[in-house]
Design a protein around this motif. Structure first.
Motif, PDB file in Angstrom:
ATOM      1  N   ALA A  35       0.834  -1.205   0.000  1.00  0.00           N
ATOM      2  CA  ALA A  35       0.000   0.000   0.000  1.00  0.00           C
ATOM      3  C   ALA A  35       0.866   1.251   0.000  1.00  0.00           C
ATOM      4  O   ALA A  35       0.574   2.240  -0.700  1.00  0.00           O
ATOM      5  CB  ALA A  35      -0.923  -0.003   1.218  1.00  0.00           C
ATOM      6  N   GLU A  36       1.958   1.209   0.755  1.00  0.00           N
ATOM      7  CA  GLU A  36       2.859   2.371   0.827  1.00  0.00           C
ATOM      8  C   GLU A  36       3.571   2.592  -0.499  1.00  0.00           C
ATOM      9  O   GLU A  36       3.731   3.727  -0.955  1.00  0.00           O
ATOM     10  CB  GLU A  36       3.871   2.158   1.953  1.00  0.00           C
ATOM     11  CG  GLU A  36       4.686   3.392   2.276  1.00  0.00           C
ATOM     12  CD  GLU A  36       5.576   3.213   3.502  1.00  0.00           C
ATOM     13  OE1 GLU A  36       6.292   4.177   3.857  1.00  0.00           O
ATOM     14  OE2 GLU A  36       5.562   2.120   4.092  1.00  0.00           O
ATOM     15  N   ILE A  37       3.986   1.505  -1.120  1.00  0.00           N
ATOM     16  CA  ILE A  37       4.729   1.636  -2.380  1.00  0.00           C
ATOM     17  C   ILE A  37       3.832   2.186  -3.490  1.00  0.00           C
ATOM     18  O   ILE A  37       4.246   3.025  -4.291  1.00  0.00           O
ATOM     19  CB  ILE A  37       5.365   0.281  -2.771  1.00  0.00           C
ATOM     20  CG1 ILE A  37       6.737   0.506  -3.405  1.00  0.00           C
ATOM     21  CG2 ILE A  37       4.508  -0.539  -3.693  1.00  0.00           C
ATOM     22  CD1 ILE A  37       7.531  -0.771  -3.602  1.00  0.00           C
ATOM     23  N   VAL A  38       2.569   1.728  -3.529  1.00  0.00           N
ATOM     24  CA  VAL A  38       1.648   2.217  -4.545  1.00  0.00           C
ATOM     25  C   VAL A  38       1.286   3.675  -4.280  1.00  0.00           C
ATOM     26  O   VAL A  38       1.220   4.497  -5.216  1.00  0.00           O
ATOM     27  CB  VAL A  38       0.382   1.335  -4.607  1.00  0.00           C
ATOM     28  CG1 VAL A  38      -0.648   1.926  -5.563  1.00  0.00           C
ATOM     29  CG2 VAL A  38       0.754  -0.085  -5.044  1.00  0.00           C
ATOM     30  N   ALA A  39       1.074   4.033  -3.021  1.00  0.00           N
ATOM     31  CA  ALA A  39       0.764   5.423  -2.679  1.00  0.00           C
ATOM     32  C   ALA A  39       1.900   6.349  -3.091  1.00  0.00           C
ATOM     33  O   ALA A  39       1.664   7.453  -3.609  1.00  0.00           O
ATOM     34  CB  ALA A  39       0.486   5.540  -1.182  1.00  0.00           C
ATOM     35  N   GLN A  40       3.143   5.919  -2.861  1.00  0.00           N
ATOM     36  CA  GLN A  40       4.285   6.744  -3.264  1.00  0.00           C
ATOM     37  C   GLN A  40       4.331   6.926  -4.779  1.00  0.00           C
ATOM     38  O   GLN A  40       4.555   8.034  -5.289  1.00  0.00           O
ATOM     39  CB  GLN A  40       5.595   6.115  -2.778  1.00  0.00           C
ATOM     40  CG  GLN A  40       6.818   6.973  -3.091  1.00  0.00           C
ATOM     41  CD  GLN A  40       8.127   6.241  -2.850  1.00  0.00           C
ATOM     42  OE1 GLN A  40       8.279   5.082  -3.234  1.00  0.00           O
ATOM     43  NE2 GLN A  40       9.081   6.910  -2.204  1.00  0.00           N
ATOM     44  N   GLN A  41       4.106   5.844  -5.517  1.00  0.00           N
ATOM     45  CA  GLN A  41       4.117   5.932  -6.977  1.00  0.00           C
ATOM     46  C   GLN A  41       3.053   6.917  -7.472  1.00  0.00           C
ATOM     47  O   GLN A  41       3.323   7.754  -8.347  1.00  0.00           O
ATOM     48  CB  GLN A  41       3.871   4.545  -7.582  1.00  0.00           C
ATOM     49  CG  GLN A  41       5.053   3.590  -7.502  1.00  0.00           C
ATOM     50  CD  GLN A  41       6.038   3.774  -8.637  1.00  0.00           C
ATOM     51  OE1 GLN A  41       5.770   4.469  -9.609  1.00  0.00           O
ATOM     52  NE2 GLN A  41       7.194   3.139  -8.522  1.00  0.00           N
ATOM     53  N   PHE A  42       1.855   6.844  -6.922  1.00  0.00           N
ATOM     54  CA  PHE A  42       0.784   7.727  -7.377  1.00  0.00           C
ATOM     55  C   PHE A  42       1.004   9.169  -6.933  1.00  0.00           C
ATOM     56  O   PHE A  42       0.654  10.102  -7.667  1.00  0.00           O
ATOM     57  CB  PHE A  42      -0.573   7.208  -6.897  1.00  0.00           C
ATOM     58  CG  PHE A  42      -1.192   6.206  -7.824  1.00  0.00           C
ATOM     59  CD1 PHE A  42      -2.090   6.596  -8.803  1.00  0.00           C
ATOM     60  CD2 PHE A  42      -0.871   4.852  -7.725  1.00  0.00           C
ATOM     61  CE1 PHE A  42      -2.661   5.668  -9.670  1.00  0.00           C
ATOM     62  CE2 PHE A  42      -1.432   3.913  -8.590  1.00  0.00           C
ATOM     63  CZ  PHE A  42      -2.328   4.326  -9.566  1.00  0.00           C
ATOM     64  N   LYS A  43       1.592   9.357  -5.761  1.00  0.00           N
ATOM     65  CA  LYS A  43       1.852  10.724  -5.297  1.00  0.00           C
ATOM     66  C   LYS A  43       2.835  11.430  -6.226  1.00  0.00           C
ATOM     67  O   LYS A  43       2.608  12.576  -6.644  1.00  0.00           O
ATOM     68  CB  LYS A  43       2.403  10.696  -3.867  1.00  0.00           C
ATOM     69  CG  LYS A  43       2.708  12.089  -3.303  1.00  0.00           C
ATOM     70  CD  LYS A  43       3.240  12.002  -1.888  1.00  0.00           C
ATOM     71  CE  LYS A  43       3.552  13.406  -1.344  1.00  0.00           C
ATOM     72  NZ  LYS A  43       4.079  13.338   0.054  1.00  0.00           N
ATOM     73  N   ILE A  44       3.927  10.755  -6.559  1.00  0.00           N
ATOM     74  CA  ILE A  44       4.904  11.370  -7.458  1.00  0.00           C
ATOM     75  C   ILE A  44       4.330  11.427  -8.870  1.00  0.00           C
ATOM     76  O   ILE A  44       4.598  12.367  -9.630  1.00  0.00           O
ATOM     77  CB  ILE A  44       6.244  10.613  -7.408  1.00  0.00           C
ATOM     78  CG1 ILE A  44       6.790  10.635  -5.981  1.00  0.00           C
ATOM     79  CG2 ILE A  44       7.253  11.242  -8.365  1.00  0.00           C
ATOM     80  CD1 ILE A  44       8.045   9.812  -5.773  1.00  0.00           C
ATOM     81  N   GLY A  45       3.506  10.432  -9.222  1.00  0.00           N
ATOM     82  CA  GLY A  45       2.842  10.461 -10.515  1.00  0.00           C
ATOM     83  C   GLY A  45       1.992  11.708 -10.692  1.00  0.00           C
ATOM     84  O   GLY A  45       1.936  12.296 -11.780  1.00  0.00           O
ATOM     85  N   ALA A  46       1.331  12.150  -9.617  1.00  0.00           N
ATOM     86  CA  ALA A  46       0.521  13.367  -9.681  1.00  0.00           C
ATOM     87  C   ALA A  46       1.392  14.591  -9.960  1.00  0.00           C
ATOM     88  O   ALA A  46       1.001  15.491 -10.713  1.00  0.00           O
ATOM     89  CB  ALA A  46      -0.248  13.547  -8.372  1.00  0.00           C
ATOM     90  N   GLN A  47       2.566  14.614  -9.368  1.00  0.00           N
ATOM     91  CA  GLN A  47       3.515  15.704  -9.605  1.00  0.00           C
ATOM     92  C   GLN A  47       3.940  15.709 -11.085  1.00  0.00           C
ATOM     93  O   GLN A  47       4.047  16.775 -11.707  1.00  0.00           O
ATOM     94  CB  GLN A  47       4.732  15.531  -8.699  1.00  0.00           C
ATOM     95  CG  GLN A  47       5.741  16.670  -8.742  1.00  0.00           C
ATOM     96  CD  GLN A  47       6.883  16.443  -7.741  1.00  0.00           C
ATOM     97  OE1 GLN A  47       6.837  15.506  -6.929  1.00  0.00           O
ATOM     98  NE2 GLN A  47       7.886  17.289  -7.800  1.00  0.00           N
ATOM     99  N   ILE A  48       4.156  14.546 -11.632  1.00  0.00           N
ATOM    100  CA  ILE A  48       4.559  14.415 -13.037  1.00  0.00           C
ATOM    101  C   ILE A  48       3.420  14.839 -13.961  1.00  0.00           C
ATOM    102  O   ILE A  48       3.636  15.573 -14.938  1.00  0.00           O
ATOM    103  CB  ILE A  48       5.001  12.972 -13.304  1.00  0.00           C
ATOM    104  CG1 ILE A  48       6.308  12.687 -12.553  1.00  0.00           C
ATOM    105  CG2 ILE A  48       5.156  12.700 -14.795  1.00  0.00           C
ATOM    106  CD1 ILE A  48       6.633  11.223 -12.380  1.00  0.00           C
TER     107      ILE A  48
END
Length: 296
Positions: free
Chosen positions: A154-167
């Motif tokens: 859950a943490e790894i996916v949340a991190q990916q999506f958080k930075i994905g939003a920045q991108i």
């Protein structure tokens, strides 16, 4: 607009994405497999000169074109260099019809809760602005899952999506890559948790937002069908993850709609010592086999 044409190619194109983004610690291994020993260079600058020469040879080969290779992922050093007198990204799109992506992660944190999160990415906004200036379409960032640990996944996916939003905020298409290690005993269970967490996070995207996903070849055939068909997902691609090209292609062919994004499996069998004729023939053979598996 180029961006609209690139989006259409990523959504509808038949073929696969070439992962030409080895960097840092993975470069010596890639060069060794290519027939260049560490004794042949004495600095990082010389090492990256060698890897750029290898990538240039691949990209300029007649076999490497948007007819079968619809996209390519570059390392920052490659983006900053030229191929054929043009910036690497511009050459890919304008001369080869291949959509350019940029690897943006800076490696992995130490393992915790069965996963390795991405390290912080300092200066990411500046890098993304630079990528836009080079004509880059999207980005890729990798983290690793080593166990079916729900908290960690859950943490790894949340991190990916958080930075994905920045991108996404820079108008770029993020490829999110939470890789599941292919050798773990609970791989299938980990993939189940991963799919659930990705689906939860996809629902948080804006109405007009999409991402791409780069995932390990699944234990169960067609397991990622719900993600492939999800309206918030532009494309799902697969990494070879340590399989040989033959093994990876066989697994990929069992997953309709999933296309390849291979690195080592693409360059397997290529050598600096080969003549241009032999090199081009080997590369064409590799591209044809991966293309066929991707469109099956």
């Amino acid at each position: 607009m180029a961006n609209e044409a690139m989006t259409a190619q990523m959504r509808d194109g038949k073929g696969f994405i070439a992962a030409l983004d080895q960097s840092g610690g993975s470069t010596p291994k890639a060069l060794k497999l290519y027939g260049i020993e560490e004794s042949e260079y004495s600095s990082d600058a010389e090492m990256f000169d060698h890897i750029h020469a290898m990538r240039t040879r691949i990209v300029r080969s007649p076999a490497f074109s948007g007819d079968k290779v619809i996209g390519a992922i570059l390392f920052e050093d490659t983006m900053n260099r030229e191929i054929g007198g043009m910036s690497s990204a511009q050459y890919l799109w304008q001369e080869r019809g291949v959509v350019p992506f940029l690897k943006v992660d800076k490696g992995l944190e130490a393992a915790a809760d069965g996963v390795k999160l991405m390290k912080p990415i300092p200066g990411l906004d500046d890098l993304l602005e630079k990528a836009v200036g080079h004509g880059i379409f999207g980005t890729k960032m990798r983290s690793v899952i080593d166990a079916a640990d729900r908290k960690g996944i859950a943490e790894i996916v949340a991190q990916q999506f958080k930075i994905g939003a920045q991108i996404l905020g820079h108008g770029l298409m993020p490829i999110l890559e939470p890789e599941v290690t292919i050798t773990i005993d609970d791989k299938g269970e980990a993939e189940g948790i991963l799919r659930e967490e990705i689906e939860k996070n996809l629902e948080q995207l804006g109405a007009d937002e999409q991402v791409m996903l780069k995932l390990s070849l699944p234990t169960s055939d067609d397991f990622y069908r719900p993600l492939i068909e999800h309206p918030k997902v532009l494309r799902v691609v697969a990494l070879s993850g340590g399989y040989s090209r033959e093994e990876a292609n066989a697994l990929l062919a069992k997953n309709p709609g999933l296309i390849a994004s291979f690195s080592r499996a693409l360059t397997e069998g290529l050598s600096a010592q080969q003549s241009d004729e032999e090199f081009d023939a080997r590369l064409a053979e590799a591209i044809d086999s991966i293309y066929t598996a991707s469109i099956t």
